[in-house]
Write an enzyme that holds these catalytic residues in place. Structure first.
Site, PDB file in Angstrom:
ATOM      1  N   TYR A  58      33.095  36.609  53.493  1.00 29.82           N
ATOM      2  CA  TYR A  58      33.045  36.439  52.042  1.00 29.82           C
ATOM      3  C   TYR A  58      33.997  35.300  51.677  1.00 29.82           C
ATOM      4  CZ  TYR A  58      30.628  40.937  51.584  1.00 29.82           C
ATOM      5  OH  TYR A  58      29.721  41.975  51.658  1.00 29.82           O
ATOM      6  N   GLY A  59      33.517  34.097  51.877  1.00 29.46           N
ATOM      7  CA  GLY A  59      34.343  32.916  51.674  1.00 29.46           C
ATOM      8  C   GLY A  59      34.385  32.100  52.948  1.00 29.46           C
TER       9      GLY A  59
END
Length: 328
Positions: A58-59
């Protein structure tokens, strides 16, 4: 129809009734400053949302939800024991599952390196099942990490009922993360929810508001976020969009009649299935809204079931190129 949500099998502490997904803070279409993110996270905990779900992917490798978690717990170390932290990993740079023992260990070690001791990983899950590695092999590797104290428990993500049983036979499973909402009711009919309840496995339901459909903010295709992901999702394509709008509108009528919001009805429905909804948000006021204790009567549940029959969802959950690893 209503089932109680199980406490964490890892920590023994109650979780929910609503959790918190950290994905929203890292998607390119909705960047949030760390200070604002910390405010939302603090609000989540104050509202009782203590099951936090994040992921290494997530990123970017340099800035993902693990870095945000470290930032938060450095400011609020006293909150570390209040949160049940669920982390997803074991994906390579091409978003391909890596379920070998070596890859799983490397993923856990990377998560621990980023957190740097500010918070333990209560549950670690492979984000998808590696089709090249038997689930028993992956779970055995995770079980070794549990015995070493590196993680507290083992989670599963996007797995079939049969895979849940095979995994649970190797080591008790602490949670199963699935997509569940009024826009995705498949787990109620394919044995996943029944199996989890039978085995006492808590269910973490991601996208409980249908990727934004059940927020009421989408009225026209042109209003979708200006990001490639939003444009390739099947349920947002022309034709499907207009039909799915009818479902959202019908659920919205129930919310209006109850004097609550559309997302509150959507989240309450997920809770009535015996799952912990993990909506993501970037606003503290939305977190308060998500955690409101909205109850649905049996009559309202029946009405929602009729709406689902009258306005069946159009389009798959994921684009074709991303759907091959679902319910594995």
């Amino acid at each position: 129809m209503s089932r109680p949500v199980a406490p964490s099998t890892v920590t023994g502490k109650p979780v929910g009734p609503v959790g918190f997904g950290l994905m929203s803070f890292t998607l390119p279409w909705e960047n949030v400053e760390p200070s604002a993110a910390v405010k939302v996270m603090k609000t989540a905990l104050e509202q009782g949302a203590n099951f936090w779900n994040g992921g290494l992917f997530y990123g970017t490798p340099e800035s993902n939800s693990l870095h945000l978690l470290k930032h938060y717990f450095e400011q609020y170390p006293e909150d570390a024991e209040k949160v049940v932290l669920n982390i997803k990993g074991a994906l390579d740079a091409t978003m391909t599952p890596t379920g070998s023992p070596e890859a799983i260990r490397a993923s856990v070690e990377e998560a621990l390196r980023i957190l740097d001791g500010v918070k333990k990983i209560d549950i670690f899950e492979c984000a998808r099942v590696d089709p090249e590695v038997p689930i028993e092999t992956s779970v055995k590797a995770l079980a070794e990490l549990v015995s070493e104290g590196k993680i507290g428990g083992i989670g599963l993500s996007e797995v079939s009922a049969a895979t849940i049983r095979r995994a649970h036979a190797v080591h008790p499973i602490a949670s199963a993360e699935i997509e569940l909402s009024l826009f995705t009711t498949d787990p109620l009919n394919n044995g996943i929810v029944t199996t989890c309840h039978e085995l006492g496995i808590p269910i973490a339901a991601y996208s409980p508001v249908g990727r934004g459909w059940l927020t009421g903010k989408y009225k026209k295709v042109e209003e979708l976020p200006d990001h490639p992901f939003a444009r390739i999702w099947p349920r947002f394509q022309a034709g499907a969009f207009e039909q799915n709008l009818k479902l959202a509108g019908a659920v919205g009528e129930i919310a209006k009649r109850k004097g609550v919001t559309l997302p509150q009805v959507a989240i309450a429905w997920v809770r009535r299935q015996g799952a912990i909804p993990i909506p993501g948000t970037t606003k503290a006021e939305r977190m308060v809204e998500n955690c409101a204790d909205v109850q649905l009567s049996e009559e309202e549940l029946e009405e929602l079931q009729q709406i689902l029959k009258e306005f069946p969802v159009q389009g798959g959950r994921y684009p074709e190129q991303l759907s091959g690893l679902l319910d594995a």
